[in-house]
Design an enzyme around this catalytic site. Structure first.
Site: not given
Ligand SMILES: [Zn+2]
Length: 387
Positions: A103, A271, A302, A304, A307, A332
């Site tokens: 940026d 959020d 999942c 990942c 997980c 995750h």
């Molecule tokens: Zn995961």
């Protein structure tokens, strides 16, 4: 002066449109950048902020991240552009082989530093490290980003909160156009580094249109939609995004700033980010008591590293004693968003994007009465009706 004619048309970027959803106009593209090809839509994690909550370059790479974001403000202050330039830029310094986007540094200054003042010259602020007055001009911002060697650089723009109205918004929009020209002129590596313009104009449709008209006359390789996601109403946000995308050239990439991804539909996820794990049904707080004896992974579907190995019960116990729990959740969350964007892309390529969205919404909100009104409106504006 016609800038289109005077500037070289060569840019270190190629965009191939792979598929376009006939209903929503959502696109799947291959964005060829100097370090690798990026398959869009893409989620772009923040990879190089001094305060990043625990994920290593190795992990980002093995999760298949093709582009990550470096914070110019943090890197420009410490360790400083000279040191990073000596290490062959940020790629060499952090040993990152894929693409980087930096940026301008301006946004952090305006948001983090209380004592900043914007003049035609640039943004003046006091260094939080030694109290010295520093001027971040368009030339200085590009000089730092040239030292960092990012694949995509952002112009310095005059940032006004989207909740501000009146003449200040118009002033900032015009100044951002002038600063874009100064950034283009200052770029020492137009053959290696892509400079993106940032569309401003607040929530005023007329000002946005003027900005779009002016900036698209410059031969920049891509555009970002700026000045949003700062607390405006969600439907104002969508109106400005749609207006901007309608007027941007088809053959150039678009980047929706500050929302973590270029997709138009996962905005509200940001959020949930803090301390929670993202899951298809919303978010999950591993810290909560109910997970103390739960031996399932965060998300059973999942793939990942977190997980595949750890249970909710383990992470719950870890949260009490160790910051490593936060690290596992971050891995995750990043994996989750990268995977989600791949699924979005796949659905666009296979011509079932609207169906994908409906299924996604149904899982997130079991009853249609729970659909947020702004989401219903935003989807309706791209011709998706929810049942
Ligand atoms: Zn995961």
């Amino acid at each position: 002066m016609s800038l289109k004619k005077t500037l070289s048309a060569v840019s270190p970027l190629t965009l191939r449109i792979v598929a376009e959803c006939p209903v929503t106009k959502a696109r799947a593209c291959d964005l060829v950048l100097p370090h690798c090809t990026v398959n869009t839509p893409v989620f772009m994690p923040v990879g190089t902020q001094g305060t990043l909550k625990g994920i290593t370059v190795d992990q980002l790479e093995s999760l298949g991240c093709q582009i990550c974001l470096g914070n110019t403000y943090h890197l420009g202050m410490r360790p400083g552009p000279e040191l990073i330039e000596k290490a062959n830029g940020l790629h060499g310094f952090m040993k990152w082989k894929n693409n980087l986007l930096t940026d301008s540094g301006g946004f952090q200054m305006v948001s983090l530093v209380e004592l900043s003042e914007v003049t035609e010259e640039g943004v003046k602020f006091k260094s939080p490290y030694d109290g010295k007055e520093i001027l971040l001009s368009p030339e200085k911002s590009i000089s730092i980003q040239n030292s960092l060697g990012s694949d995509i650089m952002m112009q310095l723009d005059d940032v006004v909160s989207s909740t501000v109205t009146g003449p200040r918004v118009e002033e900032a929009m015009h100044r951002s156009i002038r600063w874009l020209d100064r950034c283009i002129a200052a770029n020492k590596n137009p053959d290696k580094q892509n400079l993106f313009a940032i569309i401003q104009g607040g929530l005023n449709a007329e000002l946005r249109k003027i900005c779009l008209e002016e900036m698209t006359q410059r031969d920049v390789p891509g555009f970002a939609i700026g000045g949003l996601s700062g607390g405006e109403e969600k439907d104002d946000f969508w109106r400005m995004v749609t207006l901007s995308t309608d007027h941007l050239p088809r053959e150039k990439p678009r980047y929706l700033m500050g929302v973590g991804s270029v997709s138009m539909l996962w905005i509200w996820w940001s959020d949930f980010w803090f301390g929670s794990a993202l899951v298809p049904w919303g978010s999950l707080q591993v810290k909560q008591k109910q997970y103390a004896k739960d031996f399932q992974p965060i998300d059973p579907d999942c793939q990942c590293p977190t997980c595949k190995r750890h249970s909710r019960a383990y992470l719950h116990a870890l949260f009490k004693t160790d910051t490593a729990a936060m690290h596992h959740v971050t891995v995750h969350n990043i994996a989750y968003q990268l995977t989600l964007m791949r699924s979005v892309r796949q659905s666009i390529v296979e011509g079932r994007f609207p169906e994908f969205i409906r299924t996604f919404m149904k899982r997130m909100f079991p009853s249609s009465e729970q659909y947020p009104g702004w989401a219903v409106d935003a989807l309706a504006s791209v011709n998706i009706t929810l049942d």
